[in-house]
Write a protein that holds these residues in place. Structure first.
Motif, mmCIF file in Angstrom:
data_model
loop_
_atom_site.group_PDB
_atom_site.id
_atom_site.type_symbol
_atom_site.label_atom_id
_atom_site.label_comp_id
_atom_site.label_asym_id
_atom_site.label_seq_id
_atom_site.Cartn_x
_atom_site.Cartn_y
_atom_site.Cartn_z
ATOM 1 N N HIS A 23 0.849 -1.188 0.000
ATOM 2 C CA HIS A 23 0.000 0.000 0.000
ATOM 3 C C HIS A 23 0.884 1.236 0.000
ATOM 4 O O HIS A 23 1.933 1.266 0.649
ATOM 5 C CB HIS A 23 -0.890 0.010 1.250
ATOM 6 N N VAL A 44 4.598 -0.780 8.310
ATOM 7 C CA VAL A 44 4.006 0.489 7.891
ATOM 8 C C VAL A 44 4.920 1.598 8.370
ATOM 9 O O VAL A 44 5.301 1.627 9.552
ATOM 10 C CB VAL A 44 2.591 0.672 8.482
ATOM 11 N N THR A 67 -3.110 3.521 8.253
ATOM 12 C CA THR A 67 -2.649 2.520 7.287
ATOM 13 C C THR A 67 -2.478 1.169 7.963
ATOM 14 O O THR A 67 -2.843 0.137 7.385
ATOM 15 C CB THR A 67 -1.341 2.987 6.615
#
Length: 143
Positions: A23, A44, A67
């Motif tokens: 992502h 992340v 996230t």
């Protein structure tokens, strides 16, 4: 402590070091851990360099938490994890080994044997890429 130009996570953000990205948005990046404690273990980070929890601007920390929550939903929904640990370490005494603030999204399974802090060991790159692709594709479909 390494400078931002020597930081492996900053190099990943810049595209100068390999990674399996799951992502990306304007503030954060999520990518597969190369030494996973469990299938689907990912990291992340805020894109802007900050050394640790004491150094990161609150807006970047909040974006990273959002996230991480999104990635936790993915490892449960896509990989069938039975739970998730969100892990962070600040400074070496707490277990920090990479000095760019990061959150471990650690999928947990009923039959795993993880207890406390795990000892990072390299994972199979092909498995890591395959799981990362499954998670990335699921995120893209979800929008």
């Amino acid at each position: 402590m390494p400078s931002p130009q020597d930081c492996i996570f900053c190099q990943i953000v810049a595209g100068a070091a390999p990674s399996t990205i799951v992502h990306e948005d304007d503030r954060t990046l999520a990518f597969m851990n190369i030494a996973p404690a469990a299938p689907g273990h990912l990291l992340v980070i805020p894109k802007a360099h900050a050394t640790d929890l004491l150094d990161v601007p609150s807006d970047d920390l909040a974006a990273s938490a959002r996230t991480a929550q999104r990635m936790a939903r993915r490892v449960v929904g896509v990989l069938g994890a039975d739970g998730v640990n969100l892990v962070h370490a600040t400074r070496p005494v707490a277990g920090q080994t990479v000095f760019h603030v990061h959150l471990h999204v650690l999928p947990r399974y009923l039959d795993d044997t993880i207890q406390g802090m795990w000892t990072p060991t390299p994972g199979d790159p092909n498995v890591i890429r395959s799981v990362g692709k499954r998670l990335r594709d699921a995120v893209e479909r979800a929008g």
